[in-house]
Write a protein that holds these residues in place. Structure first.
Motif, short mmCIF file in Angstrom:
data_model
loop_
_atom_site.label_atom_id
_atom_site.label_comp_id
_atom_site.label_asym_id
_atom_site.label_seq_id
_atom_site.Cartn_x
_atom_site.Cartn_y
_atom_site.Cartn_z
N ASN A 4 14.53 -41.79 11.68
CA ASN A 4 14.75 -42.29 10.33
C ASN A 4 15.65 -41.36 9.52
O ASN A 4 15.65 -41.35 8.30
N ILE A 5 16.45 -40.59 10.24
CA ILE A 5 17.42 -39.71 9.60
C ILE A 5 18.61 -40.53 9.12
O ILE A 5 19.10 -41.41 9.83
N PHE A 6 19.06 -40.25 7.90
CA PHE A 6 20.13 -41.05 7.30
C PHE A 6 21.49 -40.50 7.69
O PHE A 6 21.77 -39.31 7.52
N MET A 7 22.34 -41.39 8.21
CA MET A 7 23.71 -41.03 8.56
C MET A 7 24.67 -41.75 7.60
O MET A 7 24.86 -42.97 7.73
N PRO A 8 25.23 -41.04 6.64
CA PRO A 8 26.11 -41.69 5.66
C PRO A 8 27.45 -42.09 6.27
O PRO A 8 27.85 -41.56 7.31
N LYS A 9 28.14 -42.99 5.60
CA LYS A 9 29.47 -43.38 6.04
C LYS A 9 30.53 -42.40 5.58
O LYS A 9 31.57 -42.26 6.21
N GLU A 145 21.14 -47.61 15.10
CA GLU A 145 20.56 -48.94 14.89
C GLU A 145 19.79 -48.98 13.57
O GLU A 145 19.90 -49.95 12.81
N TYR A 146 19.02 -47.94 13.32
CA TYR A 146 18.28 -47.86 12.06
C TYR A 146 19.23 -47.80 10.88
O TYR A 146 19.04 -48.49 9.86
N ASN A 147 20.27 -46.97 10.98
CA ASN A 147 21.20 -46.82 9.86
C ASN A 147 22.03 -48.07 9.61
O ASN A 147 22.44 -48.33 8.48
N ALA A 148 22.28 -48.87 10.64
CA ALA A 148 22.98 -50.13 10.45
C ALA A 148 22.18 -51.04 9.53
O ALA A 148 22.73 -51.73 8.66
N HIS A 151 22.31 -49.48 5.90
CA HIS A 151 23.60 -49.68 5.23
C HIS A 151 23.85 -51.14 4.88
O HIS A 151 24.69 -51.43 4.01
N ALA A 152 23.15 -52.05 5.54
CA ALA A 152 23.27 -53.46 5.17
C ALA A 152 22.74 -53.68 3.76
O ALA A 152 23.10 -54.66 3.08
N ASN A 153 21.88 -52.76 3.31
CA ASN A 153 21.37 -52.76 1.94
C ASN A 153 20.71 -54.09 1.58
O ASN A 153 20.88 -54.62 0.48
#
Length: 349
Positions: A4-9, A145-148, A151-153
């Motif tokens: 659940n680590i956040f990977m920013p764009k 996969e989690y970050n996708a 980011h879909a917000n």
């Protein structure tokens, strides 16, 4: 490493001049979240040299990182700094990572003297802590996969929740929706419960002690549907929820004092240094073996009085049989308003 680590764009890099770096610049890196908001901006502005232009980079897999040196790890009076490791970014600056992050990197890639770290890396954040993630690590696919989804917000609305369905939270936790019910706050000090206004959302999870996450609102908390099918053990989970004091308040008028047997007290003392229980007057007492190792036992009784502390302890000594017959120890089962057992006094103390 957690998935659940956040990977920013995108990342935003601020600098200060430092002579002990390859390029003369040490970086403080912050990021834009899924809504485009710059996080940790206040502390970033307080740290960086505003005379040096910041730089914004796309957070894409990048190679060419090099380990430089240890930083921190000293303690002088009130001045303590945790140990970090300096890392060179091929875009021309250095930054710091934690030792656990370094160990994770070395578990998943090689550091070659003179050439640096093998493979591609991306920046990510575990809460407020920056981490450098190797793309070749086994966790990277799950993270992306989690970050996708993040980011879909997009978020699940309360009106779309289905009983027994499973949902994913922004913290990458799976929750099973149990329904909307009253919620109670119980005060042990005043031995009463207060019902919160409005219904609350109840979810089952394996990730907390009580087994349930209870929310007054689900706005921006659920990011995807794991399964719309009702879980097979919903009835079993509902029974468990009915034993939760938030779902039904504790009702001390239903308390039951049940007798111990002498054999249960003896066996309990063999496994524990004392047995906490009650006497015939429902006063708290402790059974324990005498410290003199003389085969005798003691009972300590808490007696309420008008002293400064509101009570005093009195201790009695004798054989286990004599003390058992004198005090006839009991344990207390506590029940909820709905009649469900909340606390088994024999097994939970």
């Amino acid at each position: 490493m957690k998935t659940n680590i956040f990977m920013p764009k995108q990342i935003n890099v601020g600098f200060v001049n430092r002579n002990d770096t390859y390029t003369g610049k040490l970086a403080y890196i912050i990021y834009f979240d899924e809504k485009g908001k710059l996080r940790k901006e206040a502390s970033w502005n307080g740290w960086r040299d505003s005379k040096i232009d910041n730089e914004i980079f796309d957070n894409e897999p990048t190679s060419g990182f090099v380990l430089n040196k240890k930083a921190g790890g000293y303690d002088t009076g009130w001045n303590h700094r945790q140990t970090y490791v300096r890392v060179y970014d091929p875009r021309g600056f250095e930054f710091e990572i934690s030792v656990p992050n370094l160990l994770y990197i070395l578990e998943n890639t090689n550091s070659i003297k003179g050439k640096g770290l093998e493979g591609d890396f991306v920046y990510a954040w575990d809460g407020t802590d920056l981490v450098l993630v190797p793309v070749d690590s086994p966790d990277y696919k799950a993270m992306t996969e989690y970050n996708a989804i993040v980011h879909a917000n997009e978020f699940i609305k309360a009106k779309d929740l289905k009983i027994g369905a499973t949902y994913l939270t922004k913290d990458n936790e799976e929750l099973i929706f149990m329904g909307k019910f009253d919620e109670y706050n119980y005060s042990w000090r005043h031995e009463k419960a207060e019902k919160k206004k409005g219904k609350s959302f109840y979810f089952y999870t394996d990730n907390c002690y009580s087994g349930f996450r209870i929310m007054k609102a689900v706005t921006r908390k659920l990011i995807s549907v794991v399964s719309e099918e009702c879980v097979e053990n919903y009835a079993e989970l509902f029974d468990k929820m009915e034993c939760n004091s938030s779902y039904s308040p504790i009702d001390h008028s239903k308390d039951k004092y049940l007798p111990y047997t002498l054999e249960e007290i003896r066996a309990g003392l063999e496994n524990n240094w004392r047995i906490c229980c009650y006497d015939q007057q429902k006063d708290s007492i402790d059974f324990r073996e005498s410290r003199n190792n003389d085969g005798l036992y003691t009972v300590t009784k808490r007696i309420k009085d008008n002293s400064r502390w509101g009570s005093r302890d009195e201790t009695y000594q004798g054989t286990l049989e004599d003390l058992f017959n004198a005090y006839k120890p009991t344990y207390k089962n506590v029940y909820l308003e709905n009649g469900k057992l909340y606390k088994d006094g024999k097994n939970n103390g």
